[in-house]
Write an enzyme that holds these catalytic residues in place. Structure first.
Site, PDB file in Angstrom:
ATOM      1  CG  ASP A  36      -0.247  -0.056   2.539  1.00  0.00           C
ATOM      2  OD1 ASP A  36       0.759  -0.784   2.648  1.00  0.00           O
ATOM      3  OD2 ASP A  36      -0.696   0.626   3.480  1.00  0.00           O
ATOM      4  CD  GLU A 101       4.011   0.600   6.736  1.00  0.00           C
ATOM      5  OE1 GLU A 101       4.811   0.991   7.600  1.00  0.00           O
ATOM      6  OE2 GLU A 101       3.662   1.317   5.767  1.00  0.00           O
TER       7      GLU A 101
END
Length: 156
Positions: A36, A101
């Site tokens: 991400d 994350e």
């Protein structure tokens, strides 16, 4: 799933667990990475579309290339190279690749607890592959981590 401030509930993206090799003579190394990226708007100063690999003056610009898609891909390329050269794997590989994350790894702790006695039971070493580059020519290798401590204080 995760509840938004407005009450909507969204499903969390899946965490990818992968493994290659089960040789009992080899140590098992678990590689962690995330795919991400930080949110971005053009008005925040970005010069390219966030999800289109763009070439400018011989340089490639892509969203999350160093944080953290490139490091994730480097480990996958290493495995691919061993296989292409028909070399014996020096370790058993396990991969944990997540997509939350940048938002605090929502859901990861629960997964780690659920898989502790199965997927992670034979892990000897963990490599957290989420590093910064020290300069344009010097990547960093993180060889230690101090851990995290989180506190919430409410004052009335």
């Amino acid at each position: 799933s995760s509840q938004l401030p407005d009450g909507r509930v969204l499903p969390l993206p899946s965490v990818i667990l992968g493994e290659l090799g089960k040789d009992p003579q080899n140590p098992t190394v678990c590689f962690y990475g995330h795919v991400d990226v930080q949110p971005a708007k053009k008005e925040d100063g970005w010069n390219t579309d966030p999800y289109t690999l763009t070439e400018i003056d011989g340089n490639l610009y892509g969203r999350g290339a160093t944080d953290n898609k490139g490091p994730v891909l480097a480990w996958i390329n290493a495995v691919e190279t061993f296989r292409a050269l028909k070399l014996a794997m020096p370790v058993n590989f396990k991969f944990v690749i997540e997509g939350m994350e940048e938002a605090g790894s929502l859901g990861l702790e629960k997964l780690l607890e659920e898989e502790n006695q199965s997927f992670f039971s034979d892990v000897d070493y963990i490599v957290i592959s989420d590093n910064l580059w020290l300069s344009n020519k010097k990547p960093a290798l993180t060889y230690g981590s101090r851990g995290n401590a989180c506190f919430f204080v409410e004052v009335k």
